[in-house]
Enzyme design. Structure first.
Site, PDB file in Angstrom:
ATOM      1  N   ASN A  23       0.247   6.099  -8.227  1.00 60.34           N
ATOM      2  CA  ASN A  23       0.574   4.670  -8.239  1.00 60.34           C
ATOM      3  C   ASN A  23      -0.463   3.815  -8.982  1.00 60.34           C
ATOM      4  O   ASN A  23      -0.156   2.682  -9.371  1.00 60.34           O
ATOM      5  CB  ASN A  23       0.723   4.146  -6.804  1.00 60.34           C
ATOM      6  N   LEU A  33       3.158  11.065   0.876  1.00 64.87           N
ATOM      7  CA  LEU A  33       3.474  11.031  -0.556  1.00 64.87           C
ATOM      8  C   LEU A  33       2.235  10.880  -1.438  1.00 64.87           C
ATOM      9  O   LEU A  33       2.343  10.823  -2.664  1.00 64.87           O
ATOM     10  CB  LEU A  33       4.473   9.899  -0.853  1.00 64.87           C
ATOM     11  N   HIS A  34       1.062  10.742  -0.817  1.00 69.43           N
ATOM     12  CA  HIS A  34      -0.189  10.738  -1.578  1.00 69.43           C
ATOM     13  C   HIS A  34      -0.206   9.688  -2.691  1.00 69.43           C
ATOM     14  O   HIS A  34      -0.740   9.939  -3.784  1.00 69.43           O
ATOM     15  CB  HIS A  34      -0.463  12.136  -2.158  1.00 69.43           C
ATOM     16  N   CYS A  35       0.402   8.525  -2.407  1.00 72.23           N
ATOM     17  CA  CYS A  35       0.463   7.428  -3.398  1.00 72.23           C
ATOM     18  C   CYS A  35       1.087   7.893  -4.712  1.00 72.23           C
ATOM     19  O   CYS A  35       0.762   7.360  -5.779  1.00 72.23           O
ATOM     20  CB  CYS A  35      -0.915   6.835  -3.698  1.00 72.23           C
ATOM     21  N   ALA A  36       1.950   8.891  -4.645  1.00 70.96           N
ATOM     22  CA  ALA A  36       2.498   9.434  -5.888  1.00 70.96           C
ATOM     23  C   ALA A  36       3.995   9.695  -5.746  1.00 70.96           C
ATOM     24  O   ALA A  36       4.441  10.845  -5.864  1.00 70.96           O
ATOM     25  CB  ALA A  36       1.744  10.704  -6.271  1.00 70.96           C
TER      26      ALA A  36
END
Ligand code: PMP
Length: 391
Positions: free
Chosen positions: A107, A345-348
């Protein structure tokens, strides 16, 4: 055990989010910045301010040498990789411009691109393969038809650990008159990085992940050809206070305001440690990640995301289980075994969409400095127990 019976964190496997602990010298350098080098760098002719300026200059010179940056003035200290990628993307792209991006972006890149798209920038996203690797030919295809200002891609994936072919992407970008911009957050420290050889125009990195520095400090290299507008203007410490605009000289142009001296000196100490020990650490990380990957493959029900066993990756393994939700696994690993990991989601979200895990997320293990084979084996044993018990 804590008072409520939960395990305290004893095995830290969240290096993908931030590294911990830090190598010797980092805390000491930060303490020195606060106790001895209290002056404001570039903002005073008295001894303490001058000493602070010199310490920052040395830090810049050494970190630039460590990363193979030809001219240290092209390397600026930023609060982190997120800020650095925002500076590059927002500072370069104008309505009507076109940018080609990779579908694995974090992100820190995806959100500025989404905002730019809403403002009239054409954003073309090239899909990575099922291992999360971007295909250079697909990027080339995306650039053939129209003038493109930049290609942006991660250096290594924060979900897959996949290493992207950034030097080849830079060649393709340049062949089409575009700039090559790289998010190096997961690469710094975990891979040998030589900016000269990579030939990229921008390379941003967190200081607090594989570079083993403190949180709140990051880096941005910009080639002389890459001239984004500065996003922040103000005091520069370079003397010409009467000038109405931000000075054009580097690094001042991109470092408005009082710098994060404790962060910079902490990062300098970390990079100094890596310079002497980084190669051995990388070999250790590669052995650990292989051991872990192999171990997970032998556990029923689990799927490892990203490149196959044996393909080099940065020390990240994210996995899913066919029946158990990954947040339940992360919770149990923490509470029962004291093992720190990260689910979700690991900022992804782009990366998880590409991998087909947008709905489920994944459980990420990030290995690094301080981890041992015993940590890996304990994690595998815990996963084996939980996989059976929670399914
Ligand atoms: N890009 C990637 C690929 C990352 O993994 C991260 C950290 N999660 C970032 C960017 C953001 O880095 P920072 O924490 O330094 O802002």
């Amino acid at each position: 055990m804590s008072a409520n019976g939960a395990a305290t964190t004893t095995i830290y496997l969240d290096h993908g989010a931030t590294s911990w602990p830090k190598p010797p010298g980092v805390a000491e350098a930060m303490t020195r910045a606060v106790t001895e080098l209290g002056g404001n760098p570039g903002r005073g002719a008295y001894r303490m301010a001058v000493d602070t300026s010199r310490a920052i200059h040395r830090a810049r010179t050494d970190v630039a040498a460590f990363l193979g940056v030809p001219d240290a003035r092209d390397l600026t200290f930023q609060p982190g990789c997120t800020q650095a990628m925002n500076l590059v993307l927002r500072g370069l792209m104008r309505p009507g411009d076109r940018v080609v991006a990779c579908s694995m972006e974090h992100n820190a890149v995806a959100r500025p691109l989404n905002a730019l798209a809403a403002a009239g920038v054409e954003v073309v996203v090239v899909e990575a393969d099922e291992a999360g690797v971007i295909d250079v030919d697909a990027v080339e295809d995306a650039m053939r038809s129209q003038t493109t200002k930049a290609v942006v891609c991660q250096h290594a994936g924060n979900v897959t650990g996949a290493i992207q072919p950034v030097a080849d992407l830079a060649d393709v970008a340049h062949a089409h008159g575009a700039l090559a911009l790289v998010d190096g957050a997961q690469a710094g420290g975990h891979l040998p990085v030589d900016i000269k050889t990579l030939g990229v125009d921008a390379w941003a990195c967190s200081g607090h992940k594989g570079l083993l520095g403190p949180q709140g400090i990051g880096l941005l290299y910009l080639s002389p050809a890459c001239q984004p507008d500065e996003l922040v203007t103000g005091g520069s410490g370079s003397g010409a206070s009467e000038e109405p605009l931000q000075p054009a000289v580097r690094p001042d142009r991109y470092e408005a305001g009082t710098p994060n001296t404790p962060g910079i000196l902490g990062l300098h100490a970390a990079v100094t440690w890596l310079r002497d020990n980084g190669e051995a650490l990388r070999a250790h990380e590669a052995a650990l990640v292989r051991r872990f990957h192999e171990g997970v493959l032998s556990l029923p029900g689990f799927r490892v995301l990203g490149p196959d066993l044996g393909v080099p990756r940065v020390p990240i393994i994210a996995l899913t289980h066919e029946r158990v939700a990954t947040d339940r696994l992360a919770f149990a690993l923490d509470r029962r075994y004291g093992i720190a990991t990260r689910a979700g989601l690991h900022c992804a979200p782009w990366a998880h969409r590409t991998l087909g895990t947008l709905q489920t997320g994944a459980l990420r293990f990030g290995l690094g400095y301080g981890n041992t084979e015993a940590d890996v084996d304990a994690a595998l044993e815990a996963l084996a127990e939980l996989g059976e018990e929670l399914a």
